[in-house]
Design an enzyme around this catalytic site. Structure first.
Site, mmCIF file in Angstrom:
data_model
loop_
_atom_site.group_PDB
_atom_site.id
_atom_site.type_symbol
_atom_site.label_atom_id
_atom_site.label_comp_id
_atom_site.label_asym_id
_atom_site.label_seq_id
_atom_site.Cartn_x
_atom_site.Cartn_y
_atom_site.Cartn_z
ATOM 1 N N ALA A 262 3.350 8.588 -0.031
ATOM 2 C CA ALA A 262 1.978 8.232 0.347
ATOM 3 C C ALA A 262 2.022 7.150 1.413
ATOM 4 O O ALA A 262 1.927 5.961 1.124
ATOM 5 C CB ALA A 262 1.187 7.760 -0.877
ATOM 6 N N LEU B 296 0.821 -1.214 0.000
ATOM 7 C CA LEU B 296 0.000 0.000 0.000
ATOM 8 C C LEU B 296 0.854 1.263 0.000
ATOM 9 O O LEU B 296 0.630 2.177 -0.781
ATOM 10 C CB LEU B 296 -0.925 -0.010 1.215
ATOM 11 N N PRO C 156 6.645 6.171 -1.431
ATOM 12 C CA PRO C 156 7.564 7.180 -0.896
ATOM 13 C C PRO C 156 6.868 8.464 -0.428
ATOM 14 O O PRO C 156 7.278 9.065 0.566
ATOM 15 C CB PRO C 156 8.502 7.452 -2.080
ATOM 16 N N GLN D 193 12.774 -0.123 47.168
ATOM 17 C CA GLN D 193 11.413 0.376 46.926
ATOM 18 C C GLN D 193 11.284 1.052 45.562
ATOM 19 O O GLN D 193 10.234 0.963 44.920
ATOM 20 C CB GLN D 193 11.013 1.349 48.036
ATOM 21 N N GLU E 32 1.078 0.513 10.131
ATOM 22 C CA GLU E 32 -0.378 0.264 10.197
ATOM 23 C C GLU E 32 -1.105 1.368 10.957
ATOM 24 O O GLU E 32 -2.042 1.123 11.714
ATOM 25 C CB GLU E 32 -0.669 -1.119 10.790
ATOM 26 N N ILE F 48 7.611 -2.176 2.132
ATOM 27 C CA ILE F 48 6.715 -3.319 1.968
ATOM 28 C C ILE F 48 7.273 -4.523 2.725
ATOM 29 O O ILE F 48 8.320 -5.077 2.360
ATOM 30 C CB ILE F 48 6.507 -3.662 0.481
ATOM 31 N N GLY G 291 20.624 -1.627 33.610
ATOM 32 C CA GLY G 291 21.863 -0.862 33.618
ATOM 33 C C GLY G 291 22.650 -1.084 32.340
ATOM 34 O O GLY G 291 22.088 -1.189 31.243
ATOM 35 N N GLY G 292 23.970 -1.185 32.467
ATOM 36 C CA GLY G 292 24.829 -1.352 31.301
ATOM 37 C C GLY G 292 24.536 -2.616 30.517
ATOM 38 O O GLY G 292 24.699 -2.651 29.293
#
Length: 401
Positions: free
Chosen positions: A144, A139, A142, A299, A384, A179, A360-361
């Site tokens: 649309a 559908l 570029p 906490q 979508e 696509i 973390g890391g």
């Protein structure tokens, strides 16, 4: 899942199946799917080879039968949004690429299910359900994407043999891009202008086999979360009149009907990823020790995990409601599906980000599950129907009440 990725720390919860949104058929589906999905091991290093592998596995496992109606090899009498939601949520929990492979079989063939002739349905749908044919939905262009009416791909009647209405042919010329399954699909449901000045009212749909002369689907697109994606170039691509899908100039409505069926399932895919991120965060918090206690003992960690759980559950309820509304024939579906898609994808992005932060890391190491989820979730907020488009749908509906 990628061979370098550790298995899920725990199976996905099935507590939501007790909710009144679901029926016994859905619970039976989940009972078989959850262990099957956990047992699959697919090397996803090459996303195109992996996607083909997933399609074969999903077909052999019988799961692609939920993408087509029973008359053509499907598992249920008609496409069932709740079944699609459960399948996509579970598959995405284990492997977003498995979810992608499943979803594109449904989306790529959905227009044939909705509007195909008996001959078209017989030719394509059984192959989709068995994993023998890979489908794609073409559908976007570029210029649309969200503005479908701006498409420039043209379909013109190629000769004058039209006395019977079915003896002629069309010539397609134009470009489609972003696509999914581009380059690996066996056929494409392509939308093109048969009335160039007609806007959305001048769009028609066609089934174009991948080997049709004049179609070039070799231009692959590489993205942050690898999956098969390509630009399609149509250059005087001749298809017979029998390739017309539904009524001439009825393509826009057909595209929107197809997307409406699967929009709630996009929310489910995001939900599956969010549930996996939460499971990874809980597992890590219980195992990681610092300052003489586990990360889960703090906490601040408990508060973050509580917020994540609430975000997941709120997305789940909107997703299941949208699917239930469509399956039970309720009058309003589009707005509720938009709410589900917007909320689930946005919430999943937040949940995954928080899970990565808790790691973390380790969270930004290539190959860690939360790192790949961080890349996988981003596109769901766009394709979508981007979040901003969903907001407009919801806002207009609210103003009309």
């Amino acid at each position: 899942m990628h061979v370098a990725t550790p298995p899920a720390p725990c199976p996905p919860s099935t507590a939501h199946l007790a909710l009144p949104f679901f029926e016994d058929a859905h619970r039976v589906l989940a009972e078989g799917l959850v262990p099957w999905a956990a047992a699959q091991e697919v090397d996803e290093t090459d996303d195109r080879a992996a996607c083909r592998d997933w399609v074969k596995r999903l077909g052999a496992g019988g799961w692609l039968r939920y993408c087509v109606p029973a008359d053509h090899g499907g598992a249920l009498p008609a496409l069932d949004s709740r079944a699609l939601v459960l399948l996509r949520e579970t598959l995405a929990y284990h492997s977003p690429l498995a979810d992608f492979a499943f979803a594109m079989q449904g989306l790529g063939s959905g227009a044939i299910t909705l509007a195909g002739s008996q001959a078209q349905q017989a030719h394509y749908l059984r192959g989709v359900a068995r994993g023998e044919l890979i489908a794609a939905f073409a559908l976007s262009e570029p210029d649309a994407g969200s503005d479908v009416g701006a498409m420039k791909t043209i379909a013109t009647r190629a000769n004058n043999i039209w006395t019977s209405g079915q003896n002629g042919s069309y010539s397609l010329t134009g470009t489609k891009t972003w696509i999914s399954n581009g380059g690996i699909a066996d056929f494409y449901c392509v939308f093109a202008k048969t009335e160039p000045a007609g806007g959305t009212r001048g769009i028609s749909a066609f089934i174009v086999d991948a080997n049709t002369p004049g179609l070039d689907d070799s231009r692959h697109i590489h993205v942050m979360a690898p999956h098969p994606l390509a630009t399609l170039q149509f250059t005087d691509c001749i298809v017979p009149a029998t390739a017309l899908l539904g009524e001439e100039n009825g393509g826009f409505k057909l595209a929107m009907r197809t997307l409406d069926i699967f929009r709630a399932s996009v929310a489910a895919a995001a939900l599956g990823m969010a549930r996996r991120a939460l499971a990874e965060a809980v597992h890590h918090a219980r195992q990681r020790r610092m300052f003489g206690q586990t990360l889960a003992d703090f906490q601040l960690t408990q508060a973050k995990i509580g917020e994540m759980a609430a975000l997941v559950d709120s997305a789940a309820l909107l997703t299941y409601r949208a699917a239930w509304l469509r399956d039970t024939g309720q009058a309003r579906v589009t707005s509720e599906a938009a709410m589900a898609k917007m909320t689930a994808t946005e919430n999943a992005q937040r949940v995954i980000d928080m899970a990565l932060q808790l790691h973390g890391g380790r969270g930004v190491e290539l190959g860690s599950k939360v790192e790949s989820l961080y890349r996988d979730i981003r596109s769901l907020r766009i394709y979508e129907g981007a979040t901003e488009v969903q907001q407009l749908i919801i806002g207009k509906a609210a103003l009309q009440e």
